[in-house]
Design an enzyme around this catalytic site. Structure first.
Site, PDB file in Angstrom:
ATOM      1  CG  HIS A  29      13.075  29.013 -10.140  1.00 26.84           C
ATOM      2  ND1 HIS A  29      14.169  29.198  -9.338  1.00 26.84           N
ATOM      3  CD2 HIS A  29      12.192  29.978  -9.801  1.00 26.84           C
ATOM      4  CE1 HIS A  29      13.962  30.252  -8.547  1.00 26.84           C
ATOM      5  NE2 HIS A  29      12.771  30.746  -8.813  1.00 26.84           N
TER       6      HIS A  29
ATOM      7  CG  ASN B   4      13.477  31.596   1.905  1.00 27.29           C
ATOM      8  OD1 ASN B   4      12.946  32.029   2.939  1.00 27.29           O
ATOM      9  ND2 ASN B   4      14.255  32.344   1.158  1.00 27.29           N
TER      10      ASN B   4
ATOM     11  CB  THR C 296       2.523  37.897 -25.324  1.00 30.85           C
ATOM     12  OG1 THR C 296       1.982  38.908 -26.162  1.00 30.85           O
ATOM     13  CG2 THR C 296       2.637  36.599 -26.095  1.00 30.85           C
TER      14      THR C 296
ATOM     15  CD  GLN D  70      12.070  27.309  -0.809  1.00 34.28           C
ATOM     16  OE1 GLN D  70      12.361  26.134  -1.037  1.00 34.28           O
ATOM     17  NE2 GLN D  70      12.751  28.321  -1.347  1.00 34.28           N
TER      18      GLN D  70
ATOM     19  N   GLY E 281       7.123  33.685  -8.554  1.00 36.51           N
ATOM     20  CA  GLY E 281       6.551  33.740  -7.217  1.00 36.51           C
ATOM     21  C   GLY E 281       6.452  35.160  -6.684  1.00 36.51           C
ATOM     22  CB  THR E 282       8.812  38.020  -6.798  1.00 39.11           C
ATOM     23  OG1 THR E 282       9.840  37.358  -6.047  1.00 39.11           O
ATOM     24  CG2 THR E 282       8.802  39.488  -6.431  1.00 39.11           C
TER      25      THR E 282
ATOM     26  CB  CYS F 207      15.616  36.887  -3.465  1.00 40.28           C
ATOM     27  SG  CYS F 207      14.862  35.817  -4.693  1.00 40.28           S
TER      28      CYS F 207
END
Lengths: 375, 375
Positions: free
Chosen positions: A203, A153, A239, A181, A72-73, A329
């Site tokens: 995740h 969040n 990749t 979220q 997400g970041t 985070c």
């Protein structure tokens, strides 16, 4: 040690075994490079494109609008840098309670690119003040990027991305919605929302870490953020993390299929927890708008400030209960939550409880017993 | 269909089952967010720091110089952007046969930041002309970043990073060595090499895709490339890809332990293949310096140009043999390999064969039979 109670699902969730099972073949049998031209590589490219199509279908987007990133970041960085570098935005409007992926990228762009950075006002319950947003949009002819979370969040407040999108449309602004979220927790119909970018991380909904989603509406063309090979149609070099991509799609499929039942189950836990806290813990308060526009997964609780409540996170950890004071985070930082600090709330010991389909009412009862002992 | 022969290990390698086994617990039992402050998260942080320490030990670096990213490409972007944005470099010297992760980042920095971009000359066998590098370094007082591959992914040529490092040291230049093809294949002692940045990707040595290494020598301070949370000591925001990091370290540990035996085995396959091609395929040539300073894993073969050799990649694929014309990362493009184009070689049909510990001499024999039929 007592059995673990994991109430920190806004930080990360356990992988659904079915998701892991879908990933395993790509660790074992199907290891080809998805960008190789032989069939053993192309099969993996096809698997990625199938994953992309599945995600696009669920979000009511076109597959060419869906990009897989490392999380997400990175998705948020790509959207924000792209809007500034390629789409002519010279001003950003955000809020003081965004995730650091947004806030730190905004301050970086402000300090290095001379971008004007404005923070929309919050209402008393922590909701974004849409009237203030409208006034700010109207106040300047500068091409503007609005970046706001769909759901916060830490306190769970939900902002109407439909309403923000409409305001942006009226004022010719771009809109990045941080949906980290909400992807996998709420049905999103991107065909009916005026949004330029959304971001997601599997995740947060029982998929793997290390993979993210970036939706870029077809009307926008931005450059790659990570430069190099031609992967992801030249949008994201490197990749492909094929296991992650397969896991992302599978997790979103399961979340979508189970949405109604999971939502009911989790909302029930949140409501039960709130009720039990009110009954058993004198002076407890709830941050944000827990009974209104709020994530069914998050309950932000303010315990009356005391020596005991100050030690609460520590003591819950000792008892094998996983909860957090704020975002994982930013947990390295010691200055408290920037979200709670931005709200006009009483001095408190803040604990975020966040729930998943794997939690139970029994766990809430066990937690309450511990809380009563500790406070 | 006949059994697959996989001779494209420079594109990606199969995961060693032992590596996957080391990763599995983090998909199942240990799902905590490594940045969470409770013990269930901290255990995962500890596992990451243990992985970092292991990688640092193997590379003779300090753990604080080791950063985990989403892959070699992101690592290269981080190093190059950092050297320009934070370390005052206004000129880049690179070579025309670098990976696109380097070349495209360099042209991006050149076009957006006004960085002077120079390409070092190549000698006839494709080696970087170190005398030309020295002259270029001496010719300008501009603060310079030199970015060169340790080993070329298409033709296998090895450049002495010790020698380049010494030149950079003498001329006050920074040095980024793209070691993506050598980490896990050659012992690297970073304590004895004057290098500022190296990059690696575990899927090149039987580890997972989606995770990379960035070594930043302690004398350099660069900003994050991906902005947001404080992960990786503020150098790389985003929830840690813990499975990937664990897998990276495990793969490097195994590769290091097995280095001598694997090198001997793989070098034997390369030499045998070269000998057999010379015996059986009239007019075959070898690009680069296959018997000299060259990867023991890569053999770049030029087949005499003909209608049949033009169809070779296609026909090998039909027979379930995985080989490539160039880098997988640029296989989407149709203009041929920029590496081969930069070399002064005869018109040919180029095939890169690249080997791993899992290949056998029998596979070479089977391949030769197919080649004789096809040509």
């Amino acid at each position: 040690m007592s059995a673990r109670i994991y109430f920190d699902n806004a930080a990360t969730t356990p992988i659904d075994p079915e998701v892991f099972e879908a990933m395993v073949p790509y660790f074992t049998d199907h290891f080809g490079n998805p960008s190789s031209i032989y069939s053993y590589g192309r099969e993996n490219r096809l698997a990625i494109e199938k994953a992309r199509k599945s995600v696009a279908g669920i979000l009511h987007a076109h597959p060419s609008e869906i990009f897989f990133t490392s999380g997400g970041t990175e998705s948020t960085n790509t959207a924000l840098f792209g809007a500034i570098h390629a789409l002519g935005c010279t001003r950003i409007i955000t809020s003081p309670i965004e995730h650091h992926a947004t806030l730190h990228t905004c301050t970086h762009l402000s300090s290095t690119k001379g971008i004007t950075l404005e923070y929309v006002k919050l209402r008393e319950n922590g909701h974004v003040d849409l009237q203030d947003l409208e006034e700010k949009l109207a106040a300047s002819p500068a091409k503007t990027l609005v970046t706001l979370m769909h759901a916060n969040n830490e306190i769970g407040n939900i902002t109407s991305i439909e309403a923000v999108g409409e305001l942006c449309k009226q004022h010719g602004a771009l809109f990045h919605a941080d949906t980290v979220q909400t992807v996998g927790h709420f049905p999103l119909d991107l065909s009916s929302i005026h949004v330029d970018f959304i971001t997601g991380a599997s995740h947060k909904f029982h998929g793997p870490k290390g993979v993210g989603l970036l939706y870029i509406n077809a009307r926008n063309r931005i450059p790659a953020f990570v430069h190099g090979g031609g992967q992801e149609r030249n949008m994201r070099a490197g990749t492909e993390n094929i296991y992650g991509i397969i896991g992302f799609a599978k997790a979103l499929e399961i979340a979508t299929m189970r949405h109604e039942q999971d939502k009911e189950h989790i909302a029930g836990i949140k409501q039960y927890m709130k009720k039990r806290l009110e009954e058993k813990i004198p002076g407890v308060i709830f941050n944000g708008d827990p009974d209104g526009e709020s994530l069914y997964t998050v309950l932000s609780v303010g315990f009356p400030h005391s020596d005991r409540s100050e030690m609460l996170l520590f003591n819950l950890d000792v008892r094998n209960i996983c909860v957090s004071g704020g975002s994982a985070c930013s947990s390295g930082a010691n200055q408290g939550s920037h979200v709670i600090n931005a709200l006009n709330v009483p001095v408190q010991s803040t604990v975020r409880f966040s729930f998943s389909k794997y939690n139970t009412l029994q766990e809430v009862d066990m937690l309450l017993e511990q809380l009563q002992e500790l406070l």
